[in-house]
Write an enzyme that holds these catalytic residues in place. Sequence first.
Site, PDB file in Angstrom:
ATOM      1  N   CYS A   2       0.828  -1.206   0.000  1.00  0.00           N
ATOM      2  CA  CYS A   2       0.000   0.000   0.000  1.00  0.00           C
ATOM      3  C   CYS A   2       0.862   1.255   0.000  1.00  0.00           C
ATOM      4  O   CYS A   2       1.949   1.282   0.578  1.00  0.00           O
ATOM      5  CB  CYS A   2      -0.863   0.026   1.247  1.00  0.00           C
ATOM      6  N   ARG A  27       4.993   0.558  -6.055  1.00  0.00           N
ATOM      7  CA  ARG A  27       4.914  -0.318  -4.884  1.00  0.00           C
ATOM      8  C   ARG A  27       3.964  -1.490  -5.108  1.00  0.00           C
ATOM      9  O   ARG A  27       4.002  -2.472  -4.368  1.00  0.00           O
ATOM     10  CB  ARG A  27       4.444   0.485  -3.660  1.00  0.00           C
ATOM     11  N   TRP A  75      -2.983  -2.583  -1.664  1.00  0.00           N
ATOM     12  CA  TRP A  75      -2.549  -3.919  -2.089  1.00  0.00           C
ATOM     13  C   TRP A  75      -3.272  -4.870  -1.139  1.00  0.00           C
ATOM     14  O   TRP A  75      -2.958  -4.949   0.045  1.00  0.00           O
ATOM     15  CB  TRP A  75      -1.038  -4.022  -1.947  1.00  0.00           C
ATOM     16  N   ASN A 101      -1.317   1.151   5.923  1.00  0.00           N
ATOM     17  CA  ASN A 101      -0.439   0.146   5.336  1.00  0.00           C
ATOM     18  C   ASN A 101      -0.025  -0.777   6.482  1.00  0.00           C
ATOM     19  O   ASN A 101       0.395  -0.296   7.526  1.00  0.00           O
ATOM     20  CB  ASN A 101       0.794   0.819   4.713  1.00  0.00           C
ATOM     21  N   GLY A 102      -0.180  -2.092   6.289  1.00  0.00           N
ATOM     22  CA  GLY A 102       0.163  -3.036   7.346  1.00  0.00           C
ATOM     23  C   GLY A 102      -1.001  -3.982   7.587  1.00  0.00           C
ATOM     24  O   GLY A 102      -1.914  -4.074   6.761  1.00  0.00           O
ATOM     25  N   GLU A 486      17.255 -17.226  -9.321  1.00  0.00           N
ATOM     26  CA  GLU A 486      16.978 -15.818  -9.596  1.00  0.00           C
ATOM     27  C   GLU A 486      16.536 -15.621 -11.061  1.00  0.00           C
ATOM     28  O   GLU A 486      15.603 -14.870 -11.336  1.00  0.00           O
ATOM     29  CB  GLU A 486      18.220 -14.971  -9.268  1.00  0.00           C
ATOM     30  N   LYS A 490      12.939 -14.012 -12.003  1.00  0.00           N
ATOM     31  CA  LYS A 490      12.824 -12.812 -12.847  1.00  0.00           C
ATOM     32  C   LYS A 490      11.826 -13.058 -13.965  1.00  0.00           C
ATOM     33  O   LYS A 490      10.959 -12.253 -14.233  1.00  0.00           O
ATOM     34  CB  LYS A 490      14.193 -12.524 -13.438  1.00  0.00           C
ATOM     35  N   GLU A 493       8.031 -13.727 -12.629  1.00  0.00           N
ATOM     36  CA  GLU A 493       7.305 -12.639 -11.960  1.00  0.00           C
ATOM     37  C   GLU A 493       6.851 -11.566 -12.929  1.00  0.00           C
ATOM     38  O   GLU A 493       5.822 -10.935 -12.706  1.00  0.00           O
ATOM     39  CB  GLU A 493       8.109 -12.038 -10.800  1.00  0.00           C
ATOM     40  N   HIS A 509      15.660 -37.435 -10.600  1.00  0.00           N
ATOM     41  CA  HIS A 509      14.880 -37.868  -9.437  1.00  0.00           C
ATOM     42  C   HIS A 509      13.418 -37.436  -9.529  1.00  0.00           C
ATOM     43  O   HIS A 509      12.720 -37.406  -8.521  1.00  0.00           O
ATOM     44  CB  HIS A 509      15.530 -37.344  -8.154  1.00  0.00           C
ATOM     45  N   LYS A 608       6.440  -3.795  -4.305  1.00  0.00           N
ATOM     46  CA  LYS A 608       7.877  -3.541  -4.249  1.00  0.00           C
ATOM     47  C   LYS A 608       8.419  -3.735  -2.840  1.00  0.00           C
ATOM     48  O   LYS A 608       9.486  -4.293  -2.645  1.00  0.00           O
ATOM     49  CB  LYS A 608       8.158  -2.118  -4.735  1.00  0.00           C
TER      50      LYS A 608
HETATM   51  C1  F6R Z   1      11.987 -10.038  -6.938  1.00  0.00           C
HETATM   52  C2  F6R Z   1      12.068  -9.179  -5.768  1.00  0.00           C
HETATM   53  C3  F6R Z   1      11.690  -9.745  -4.456  1.00  0.00           C
HETATM   54  C4  F6R Z   1      12.510  -9.106  -3.322  1.00  0.00           C
HETATM   55  C5  F6R Z   1      11.954  -9.557  -1.976  1.00  0.00           C
HETATM   56  C6  F6R Z   1      12.728  -8.948  -0.823  1.00  0.00           C
HETATM   57  O1  F6R Z   1      12.358  -9.372  -8.100  1.00  0.00           O
HETATM   58  O2  F6R Z   1      12.384  -8.020  -5.866  1.00  0.00           O
HETATM   59  O3  F6R Z   1      11.802 -11.142  -4.429  1.00  0.00           O
HETATM   60  O4  F6R Z   1      13.843  -9.468  -3.467  1.00  0.00           O
HETATM   61  O5  F6R Z   1      10.608  -9.166  -1.857  1.00  0.00           O
HETATM   62  O6  F6R Z   1      12.630  -7.558  -0.823  1.00  0.00           O
HETATM   63  P1  F6R Z   1      13.683  -6.664  -0.077  1.00  0.00           P
HETATM   64  O7  F6R Z   1      14.988  -6.860  -0.754  1.00  0.00           O
HETATM   65  O8  F6R Z   1      13.168  -5.257  -0.207  1.00  0.00           O
HETATM   66  O9  F6R Z   1      13.716  -7.131   1.347  1.00  0.00           O
END
Ligand code: F6R
Length: 613
Positions: A2, A27, A75, A101-102, A486, A490, A493, A509, A608
């Site tokens: 949020c 965000r 969100w 937010n929370g 990773e 990428k 997502e 396996h 984010k």
């Molecule tokens: C994926 C991504 C997330 C963050 C995760 C942790 O592209 O950005 O997987 O890495 O939400 O976020 P932070 O680094 O802000 O603790």
Amino acid sequence: MCGIVGYIGNKQAAPLLLEALEKLEYRGYDSAGLAIIGKEGLSVCKAKGRLRVLFERTEGGAIMPGTAGIGHTRWATHGEPSDVNSHPHLSHSGRVAVVHNGIIENYAELREFLTEHGYEFRSDTDTEIVAQLVDYYYHGYYYHGDPVKAVRQAVALLTGSYALGIAFAEHPEMLIAVRKDSPLILGLGEGETFIASDIPALLKHTREIVRLDERELAVLTRSGVSVYDRFGDPVEKTPEHIAWDVDAAEKGGYAHFMLKEIMEQPAAIRNTISPRIKEGRIDLGLAHITEDVIRSINKIYIVACGSASYVGMTSQYMLSKMLNVPVSVELASEFRYSDPVVDENTLVIVISQSGETLDTLFALREAKRRGAHILSVVNVVGSAIANESEDVLYTWAGLEIAVATTKAYSTQLAVMYLIALHFAQVRGMLTDEALHEAVSALEGLPALVEHMLGKREQMQYLASLFFNLRDIFFIGRNIDYALCLEGSLKLKEISYIHSEAYAAGELKHGTISLIEPGTLVIALCTHAPLREKMVSNIREVKARGAVVIAITDENDASVPAVADHVITLPASAPLVLPSLPLIPLQLFAYYVALLKGCDIDKPRNLAKSVTVE
Ligand code: F6R
């Protein structure tokens, strides 16, 4: 997560708040709303969907006159995305509006209590409880008409996390902000003050900000802010000047923030590494994790979420090898509840771009409570994780706006190299010659990353061949496996293509049953000692009809002999090699998502900065 904004000044609040909310779009959100204190009291407008819908519904804010108000991008956590569940929430008397937010954990109990006192609820959210509870003290059962006292009484009953912006119909001269475990900042202008979840929302109006600390409450008026601690005592806050270029929050000619941030990686890595190399040695400037502490460490945990945890997995190999210490990587959401065995000889390295990820923050607190040393690797200066760590190493990646991390990931990895080298240096595990070689490798890393960005066209071409697939698999061994995780994250997502990463040795396996003619397998073969094993794995999947894109060293002939498409890495020192394979994989994910027409910077359902559990 949020986004919260608030404004009180002499300008029309609604258009300004809409514009500020736009700056928080990164965000992640699914609905938005405004509450403005006008002549007739509070007017509220909320809309499911993109900000554009709210913009149209309010005619750009024109139908909501007033010079004070609050806004929100939601969100969803409690209750589906809908107009009614969007914030701001009004109390049933219409006197109090709240954005949040929370997560309020005890909302069911409070809702029951308020229902017994005649309060009616309209939404399924936990937030509505806050508006009603403040109303209960301010105007209802305990009528005293003091807004600040009412907020203080209400938040004293809340468990969970909150950043709140609160407006009162009868008090057009003030807004209230309060926070616990969720970030909130205030902006100071000339005859105007602001509330925001993050700095980009304020940059157009002011560069003087104040960060609210845990459980602080702020009263905002047109002439300034007064901040109080949880006991109600005034707190002196020193405003912080934000020196960033506004351009950092703009796309600078790129179609998407993600592409801009991918391309910024050489500079970001340079900014992160250069200030920490002094006279050929690593100097991290750690104030509390002294050389004695470093020598005493006999166990390391790396704790993080998502991509940051994959940075942990990638660096785990290097740290344990260089320091000869057991290193364990834990997901923050699991670590917290795992009864971890830590003591004063344990170092917990916490990695977080935002510095606000709730699971990571709570894991940090748990480790601290148990006596571990805490070193954090954080991008956002002054964030909760940075503040609560014993020492913090900032990744100087600059503002990262795209939800999918790229430059923060790369700079986190760079910091992990620095930590490994500094610790090895202190523990006497590096010869001068080895240190010299490592330092030159670090200094040469930005140029290698620049070289990898030159693969942009090749990745665009490969994306055009495969963007319409349903499943894509990544395989690798050792460090390559961590990188596969990773690469796969990428891709999935932002493109919504189903993708999995597997340790290549595990294929037989079970996983290999998923391979069928035409399945794309991306094989990372950069770890030279296990390359021949990867060649065998590529043969195995090809024998079942897979098409293989492989990433390998430019001098290697064995992988190109079996793969369908090859992406090569320039010769580089083993220390920094893990920084290279992700660059083409980020570009591949970007171009696949672009060809599929996805909302690249704001993928569905994602946020984010994840400030809920
Ligand atoms: C994926 C991504 C997330 C963050 C995760 C942790 O592209 O950005 O997987 O890495 O939400 O976020 P932070 O680094 O802000 O603790």
